[in-house]
Scaffold this motif. Structure first.
Motif, PDB file in Angstrom:
ATOM      1  N   ALA A 173       0.873  -1.179   0.000  1.00  0.00           N
ATOM      2  CA  ALA A 173       0.000   0.000   0.000  1.00  0.00           C
ATOM      3  C   ALA A 173       0.907   1.224   0.000  1.00  0.00           C
ATOM      4  CB  ALA A 173      -0.906  -0.005   1.233  1.00  0.00           C
ATOM      5  N   ALA A 174       0.466   2.291  -0.638  1.00  0.00           N
ATOM      6  CA  ALA A 174       1.302   3.486  -0.802  1.00  0.00           C
ATOM      7  C   ALA A 174       1.605   4.165   0.529  1.00  0.00           C
ATOM      8  CB  ALA A 174       0.627   4.472  -1.750  1.00  0.00           C
ATOM      9  N   ASP A 175       0.618   4.219   1.425  1.00  0.00           N
ATOM     10  CA  ASP A 175       0.794   4.912   2.700  1.00  0.00           C
ATOM     11  C   ASP A 175      -0.263   4.441   3.700  1.00  0.00           C
ATOM     12  OD1 ASP A 175      -1.585   6.224   1.929  1.00  0.00           O
ATOM     13  OD2 ASP A 175      -0.521   7.974   1.203  1.00  0.00           O
ATOM     14  N   GLU A 176      -0.239   5.025   4.891  1.00  0.00           N
ATOM     15  CA  GLU A 176      -1.162   4.624   5.957  1.00  0.00           C
ATOM     16  C   GLU A 176      -2.612   4.899   5.590  1.00  0.00           C
ATOM     17  OE1 GLU A 176       0.249   6.509   9.578  1.00  0.00           O
ATOM     18  OE2 GLU A 176       2.293   5.974   9.046  1.00  0.00           O
ATOM     19  N   ASP A 177      -2.873   5.998   4.865  1.00  0.00           N
ATOM     20  CA  ASP A 177      -4.247   6.316   4.468  1.00  0.00           C
ATOM     21  C   ASP A 177      -4.807   5.269   3.512  1.00  0.00           C
ATOM     22  OD1 ASP A 177      -4.296   8.628   6.027  1.00  0.00           O
ATOM     23  OD2 ASP A 177      -3.605   9.905   4.370  1.00  0.00           O
ATOM     24  N   GLU A 178      -4.016   4.892   2.502  1.00  0.00           N
ATOM     25  CA  GLU A 178      -4.471   3.863   1.560  1.00  0.00           C
ATOM     26  C   GLU A 178      -4.662   2.537   2.288  1.00  0.00           C
ATOM     27  OE1 GLU A 178      -2.800   1.101  -2.025  1.00  0.00           O
ATOM     28  OE2 GLU A 178      -2.084   3.179  -2.019  1.00  0.00           O
ATOM     29  N   LEU A 179      -3.735   2.200   3.166  1.00  0.00           N
ATOM     30  CA  LEU A 179      -3.840   0.956   3.931  1.00  0.00           C
ATOM     31  C   LEU A 179      -5.131   0.939   4.747  1.00  0.00           C
ATOM     32  CD1 LEU A 179      -2.661  -1.723   5.028  1.00  0.00           C
ATOM     33  CD2 LEU A 179      -1.489  -0.354   6.756  1.00  0.00           C
ATOM     34  N   SER A 180      -5.383   2.004   5.485  1.00  0.00           N
ATOM     35  CA  SER A 180      -6.586   2.087   6.324  1.00  0.00           C
ATOM     36  C   SER A 180      -7.852   1.967   5.491  1.00  0.00           C
ATOM     37  CB  SER A 180      -6.593   3.402   7.105  1.00  0.00           C
ATOM     38  OG  SER A 180      -5.503   3.452   7.988  1.00  0.00           O
ATOM     39  N   GLN A 181      -7.865   2.591   4.338  1.00  0.00           N
ATOM     40  CA  GLN A 181      -9.033   2.524   3.460  1.00  0.00           C
ATOM     41  C   GLN A 181      -9.247   1.092   2.957  1.00  0.00           C
ATOM     42  OE1 GLN A 181      -8.712   4.824  -0.148  1.00  0.00           O
ATOM     43  NE2 GLN A 181     -10.929   4.930  -0.370  1.00  0.00           N
ATOM     44  N   ARG A 182      -8.181   0.415   2.599  1.00  0.00           N
ATOM     45  CA  ARG A 182      -8.296  -0.935   2.043  1.00  0.00           C
ATOM     46  C   ARG A 182      -8.708  -1.978   3.066  1.00  0.00           C
ATOM     47  NH1 ARG A 182      -3.001  -1.833  -1.453  1.00  0.00           N
ATOM     48  NH2 ARG A 182      -3.861  -3.923  -1.548  1.00  0.00           N
TER      49      ARG A 182
END
Length: 162
Positions: free
Chosen positions: A36-45
């Motif tokens: 995942a690109a960053d923590e925001d993308e990870l959290s969304q996924r």
């Protein structure tokens, strides 16, 4: 006739071997990891918030087996792995063998009760449950209970941030 039978038998064997190797579902200790690109993308996924302190270095985010969030980072010169999942917890989540004789329990400002362990290889494990999500923090090296408590305090969100 023997040649035809031998060829047919060889084809059956080849087909059965081919069907065994096409499995895409992880088994045993295998895991599928998708960056995942960053923590925001990870959290969304993964569907829940995951983040590390702003002072963390070398942060790498990934989704493991499509449902588990993972962040690898260094903090105070120690490498940690933070994992979170709504589906699995404990050893299934952190993939370490905890030494139960080292178990300690701490409370982080009434936000969570954290179980601390030393793993069988000398690393440390911290695990907790907040808002329907299991979390596990592991380190390869041994770190003090105070260091783990400090980091858990930074990782576990306060009531205002939930």
């Amino acid at each position: 006739m023997k040649k035809i039978f031998s060829i047919a038998l060889a084809l059956v064997m080849l087909l059965s071997l081919g069907s065994c190797s096409e499995s895409t579902v992880p088994t045993g200790g295998e895991e599928t990891v998708d960056a995942a690109a960053d923590e925001d993308e990870l959290s969304q996924r993964v569907g829940f918030d995951m983040s590390v302190p702003a002072t963390a270095k070398n942060v790498e985010c990934a989704v493991v087996n499509t449902t588990t969030g993972q962040i690898t980072f260094s903090f105070n010169s120690i490498i940690y792995v933070l994992r979170g999942s709504k589906l699995v917890g404990g050893e299934q989540l952190h993939k370490k063998q905890a030494d139960d004789s080292t178990h300690k329990q701490i409370t982080v400002d009434e936000r969570a009760t954290v179980d601390l362990y030393t793993d069988r290889d000398g690393g440390r494990i911290a695990q907790w449950y907040v808002n329907g999500t299991n979390y596990a923090l592991t380190s390869q090296k041994g770190v003090s209970d105070d260091a783990l408590t400090e980091l858990c305090d930074l990782l576990i969100p306060s009531a205002e941030n939930k």
